[in-house]
Scaffold this motif. Structure first.
Motif, PDB file in Angstrom:
ATOM      1  N   GLY A  35      67.153  -6.136  16.025  1.00  0.00           N
ATOM      2  CA  GLY A  35      65.723  -6.332  16.220  1.00  0.00           C
ATOM      3  C   GLY A  35      65.290  -7.759  15.958  1.00  0.00           C
ATOM      4  N   TRP A  36      64.042  -8.025  16.310  1.00  0.00           N
ATOM      5  CA  TRP A  36      63.434  -9.345  16.117  1.00  0.00           C
ATOM      6  C   TRP A  36      62.207  -9.212  15.238  1.00  0.00           C
ATOM      7  CZ3 TRP A  36      65.688 -13.793  17.540  1.00  0.00           C
ATOM      8  CH2 TRP A  36      66.710 -13.727  18.492  1.00  0.00           C
ATOM      9  N   TYR A  37      62.098 -10.134  14.290  1.00  0.00           N
ATOM     10  CA  TYR A  37      61.033 -10.086  13.286  1.00  0.00           C
ATOM     11  C   TYR A  37      60.452 -11.489  13.115  1.00  0.00           C
ATOM     12  CZ  TYR A  37      63.028  -5.574  11.885  1.00  0.00           C
ATOM     13  OH  TYR A  37      63.485  -4.285  11.852  1.00  0.00           O
ATOM     14  N   PRO A  38      59.289 -11.759  13.688  1.00  0.00           N
ATOM     15  CA  PRO A  38      58.669 -13.065  13.472  1.00  0.00           C
ATOM     16  C   PRO A  38      57.943 -13.124  12.130  1.00  0.00           C
ATOM     17  CG  PRO A  38      57.318 -11.761  14.946  1.00  0.00           C
ATOM     18  CD  PRO A  38      58.554 -10.946  14.658  1.00  0.00           C
ATOM     19  N   GLN A  39      57.902 -14.338  11.597  1.00  0.00           N
ATOM     20  CA  GLN A  39      57.161 -14.586  10.359  1.00  0.00           C
ATOM     21  C   GLN A  39      56.343 -15.844  10.536  1.00  0.00           C
ATOM     22  OE1 GLN A  39      59.501 -14.861   6.753  1.00  0.00           O
ATOM     23  NE2 GLN A  39      57.718 -14.441   5.484  1.00  0.00           N
ATOM     24  N   ALA A  40      55.030 -15.666  10.582  1.00  0.00           N
ATOM     25  CA  ALA A  40      54.117 -16.800  10.706  1.00  0.00           C
ATOM     26  C   ALA A  40      53.833 -17.362   9.313  1.00  0.00           C
ATOM     27  CB  ALA A  40      52.828 -16.362  11.384  1.00  0.00           C
ATOM     28  N   GLN A  44      53.591 -12.014   6.223  1.00  0.00           N
ATOM     29  CA  GLN A  44      54.834 -11.294   6.028  1.00  0.00           C
ATOM     30  C   GLN A  44      55.614 -11.215   7.326  1.00  0.00           C
ATOM     31  OE1 GLN A  44      53.763  -7.474   4.330  1.00  0.00           O
ATOM     32  NE2 GLN A  44      53.936  -8.260   2.251  1.00  0.00           N
ATOM     33  N   ARG A  45      56.924 -11.068   7.185  1.00  0.00           N
ATOM     34  CA  ARG A  45      57.766 -10.845   8.343  1.00  0.00           C
ATOM     35  C   ARG A  45      57.420  -9.472   8.925  1.00  0.00           C
ATOM     36  NH1 ARG A  45      63.947 -12.412   7.322  1.00  0.00           N
ATOM     37  NH2 ARG A  45      62.779 -14.151   6.388  1.00  0.00           N
ATOM     38  N   GLU A  46      57.295  -9.407  10.264  1.00  0.00           N
ATOM     39  CA  GLU A  46      56.910  -8.158  10.900  1.00  0.00           C
ATOM     40  C   GLU A  46      57.832  -7.849  12.067  1.00  0.00           C
ATOM     41  OE1 GLU A  46      52.913  -8.709  12.284  1.00  0.00           O
ATOM     42  OE2 GLU A  46      53.499 -10.080  13.881  1.00  0.00           O
ATOM     43  N   LEU A  47      57.941  -6.563  12.365  1.00  0.00           N
ATOM     44  CA  LEU A  47      58.789  -6.139  13.467  1.00  0.00           C
ATOM     45  C   LEU A  47      58.044  -6.272  14.784  1.00  0.00           C
ATOM     46  CD1 LEU A  47      60.958  -2.949  13.588  1.00  0.00           C
ATOM     47  CD2 LEU A  47      59.364  -3.430  15.429  1.00  0.00           C
ATOM     48  N   VAL A  48      58.713  -6.861  15.794  1.00  0.00           N
ATOM     49  CA  VAL A  48      58.102  -6.861  17.130  1.00  0.00           C
ATOM     50  C   VAL A  48      58.924  -6.072  18.140  1.00  0.00           C
ATOM     51  CG1 VAL A  48      56.746  -8.960  16.895  1.00  0.00           C
ATOM     52  CG2 VAL A  48      59.100  -9.100  17.739  1.00  0.00           C
ATOM     53  N   ALA A  49      60.242  -5.996  17.924  1.00  0.00           N
ATOM     54  CA  ALA A  49      61.054  -5.264  18.898  1.00  0.00           C
ATOM     55  C   ALA A  49      62.397  -4.870  18.285  1.00  0.00           C
ATOM     56  CB  ALA A  49      61.293  -6.089  20.150  1.00  0.00           C
ATOM     57  N   GLU A  90      49.092 -17.103  19.059  1.00  0.00           N
ATOM     58  CA  GLU A  90      49.317 -16.214  17.909  1.00  0.00           C
ATOM     59  C   GLU A  90      50.754 -15.709  17.833  1.00  0.00           C
ATOM     60  OE1 GLU A  90      46.855 -15.963  20.192  1.00  0.00           O
ATOM     61  OE2 GLU A  90      46.410 -13.852  20.658  1.00  0.00           O
ATOM     62  N   ASP A  91      51.560 -15.966  18.855  1.00  0.00           N
ATOM     63  CA  ASP A  91      52.985 -15.629  18.796  1.00  0.00           C
ATOM     64  C   ASP A  91      53.780 -16.667  18.009  1.00  0.00           C
ATOM     65  OD1 ASP A  91      52.751 -14.562  22.219  1.00  0.00           O
ATOM     66  OD2 ASP A  91      52.759 -13.289  20.432  1.00  0.00           O
ATOM     67  N   THR A  92      53.151 -17.772  17.656  1.00  0.00           N
ATOM     68  CA  THR A  92      53.832 -18.829  16.917  1.00  0.00           C
ATOM     69  C   THR A  92      54.348 -18.315  15.581  1.00  0.00           C
ATOM     70  OG1 THR A  92      52.522 -20.593  17.929  1.00  0.00           O
ATOM     71  CG2 THR A  92      53.525 -21.070  15.789  1.00  0.00           C
ATOM     72  N   ALA A  93      55.651 -18.516  15.346  1.00  0.00           N
ATOM     73  CA  ALA A  93      56.293 -18.017  14.133  1.00  0.00           C
ATOM     74  C   ALA A  93      57.757 -18.439  14.144  1.00  0.00           C
ATOM     75  CB  ALA A  93      56.205 -16.495  14.051  1.00  0.00           C
ATOM     76  N   VAL A  94      58.407 -18.248  13.002  1.00  0.00           N
ATOM     77  CA  VAL A  94      59.860 -18.303  12.965  1.00  0.00           C
ATOM     78  C   VAL A  94      60.347 -16.891  13.284  1.00  0.00           C
ATOM     79  CG1 VAL A  94      61.921 -18.726  11.573  1.00  0.00           C
ATOM     80  CG2 VAL A  94      59.885 -20.162  11.267  1.00  0.00           C
ATOM     81  N   TYR A  95      61.200 -16.784  14.282  1.00  0.00           N
ATOM     82  CA  TYR A  95      61.688 -15.481  14.721  1.00  0.00           C
ATOM     83  C   TYR A  95      63.077 -15.239  14.121  1.00  0.00           C
ATOM     84  CZ  TYR A  95      57.857 -14.708  17.921  1.00  0.00           C
ATOM     85  OH  TYR A  95      56.601 -14.475  18.449  1.00  0.00           O
ATOM     86  N   TYR A  96      63.186 -14.151  13.349  1.00  0.00           N
ATOM     87  CA  TYR A  96      64.428 -13.786  12.700  1.00  0.00           C
ATOM     88  C   TYR A  96      65.054 -12.590  13.410  1.00  0.00           C
ATOM     89  CZ  TYR A  96      62.872 -16.717   8.822  1.00  0.00           C
ATOM     90  OH  TYR A  96      62.449 -17.776   8.054  1.00  0.00           O
ATOM     91  N   CYS A  97      66.356 -12.655  13.544  1.00  0.00           N
ATOM     92  CA  CYS A  97      67.136 -11.560  14.104  1.00  0.00           C
ATOM     93  C   CYS A  97      67.685 -10.711  12.959  1.00  0.00           C
ATOM     94  CB  CYS A  97      68.279 -12.138  14.930  1.00  0.00           C
ATOM     95  SG  CYS A  97      69.475 -10.946  15.534  1.00  0.00           S
ATOM     96  N   TYR A 114      71.631  -7.321   8.032  1.00  0.00           N
ATOM     97  CA  TYR A 114      71.901  -8.754   7.973  1.00  0.00           C
ATOM     98  C   TYR A 114      70.837  -9.515   8.752  1.00  0.00           C
ATOM     99  CZ  TYR A 114      76.380  -7.105   6.289  1.00  0.00           C
ATOM    100  OH  TYR A 114      77.363  -6.480   5.565  1.00  0.00           O
ATOM    101  N   TRP A 115      70.551 -10.734   8.272  1.00  0.00           N
ATOM    102  CA  TRP A 115      69.531 -11.577   8.879  1.00  0.00           C
ATOM    103  C   TRP A 115      70.123 -12.904   9.341  1.00  0.00           C
ATOM    104  CZ3 TRP A 115      64.658  -9.802   9.659  1.00  0.00           C
ATOM    105  CH2 TRP A 115      64.242  -8.696   8.919  1.00  0.00           C
ATOM    106  N   GLY A 116      69.565 -13.423  10.424  1.00  0.00           N
ATOM    107  CA  GLY A 116      69.898 -14.766  10.863  1.00  0.00           C
ATOM    108  C   GLY A 116      69.038 -15.789  10.136  1.00  0.00           C
ATOM    109  N   GLN A 117      69.229 -17.057  10.500  1.00  0.00           N
ATOM    110  CA  GLN A 117      68.523 -18.144   9.825  1.00  0.00           C
ATOM    111  C   GLN A 117      67.143 -18.388  10.418  1.00  0.00           C
ATOM    112  OE1 GLN A 117      70.671 -18.599  12.217  1.00  0.00           O
ATOM    113  NE2 GLN A 117      69.692 -20.110  13.539  1.00  0.00           N
ATOM    114  N   GLY A 118      66.871 -17.820  11.571  1.00  0.00           N
ATOM    115  CA  GLY A 118      65.570 -17.956  12.207  1.00  0.00           C
ATOM    116  C   GLY A 118      65.531 -19.085  13.219  1.00  0.00           C
ATOM    117  N   THR A 119      64.672 -18.922  14.208  1.00  0.00           N
ATOM    118  CA  THR A 119      64.441 -19.963  15.209  1.00  0.00           C
ATOM    119  C   THR A 119      62.932 -20.098  15.414  1.00  0.00           C
ATOM    120  OG1 THR A 119      65.008 -20.733  17.454  1.00  0.00           O
ATOM    121  CG2 THR A 119      64.654 -18.370  17.182  1.00  0.00           C
ATOM    122  N   GLN A 120      62.454 -21.342  15.437  1.00  0.00           N
ATOM    123  CA  GLN A 120      61.010 -21.605  15.510  1.00  0.00           C
ATOM    124  C   GLN A 120      60.496 -21.464  16.938  1.00  0.00           C
ATOM    125  OE1 GLN A 120      58.672 -22.558  12.951  1.00  0.00           O
ATOM    126  NE2 GLN A 120      57.231 -22.128  14.616  1.00  0.00           N
TER     127      GLN A 120
END
Length: 125
Positions: A35-40, A44-49, A90-97, A114-120
């Protein structure tokens, strides 16, 4: 044991598109859900998909991205993608896998998240 590497983030204007990728590697026996979890900033980090690894793959989306984002996966490559269209500021965030995996630890097996390092991802108005 498991490494997740995201890529594909960047700066885009509102209405534009980006495609994120997340590749998992390590002592992975199987991946159940990715899944993908953006954090603005300041939120808080939230689930989007999310997407499951079953014969009948199922997906789940947050209401805020339905119709704009599409999640998919390549099981042979242990990779998950997020196609993001019609992007909004409003989609701007660091997106974590995130990956829910069964891993081999010596002669035993264990399940973990497990989490990735994130991508801006930055969407300008």
């Amino acid at each position: 044991q498991v490494q997740l590497v995201e890529s594909g983030g960047g700066l885009v204007q509102a209405g534009g598109s980006l495609r994120l990728s997340c590749a998992a590697s390590g002592s992975i026996l199987s991946i159940n859900v990715m899944g993908w979890y953006p954090q603005a900033p300041g939120k808080q980090r939230e689930l989007v998909a999310t997407i499951t690894n079953t014969k009948s793959t199922s997906t789940n989306y947050a209401d805020s991205v339905k119709g704009r984002f599409t999640i998919s996966r390549d099981n042979a490559r242990n990779t998950v993608y997020l196609q993001m269209n019609s992007l909004k500021p409003e989609d701007t965030a660091v997106y974590y896998c995130n990956a829910d995996c069964i891993v081999q630890t010596g002669i035993t097996f264990a399940r973990g998240a497990y989490w990735g390092q994130g991508t801006q991802v930055t969407v300008s108005s």
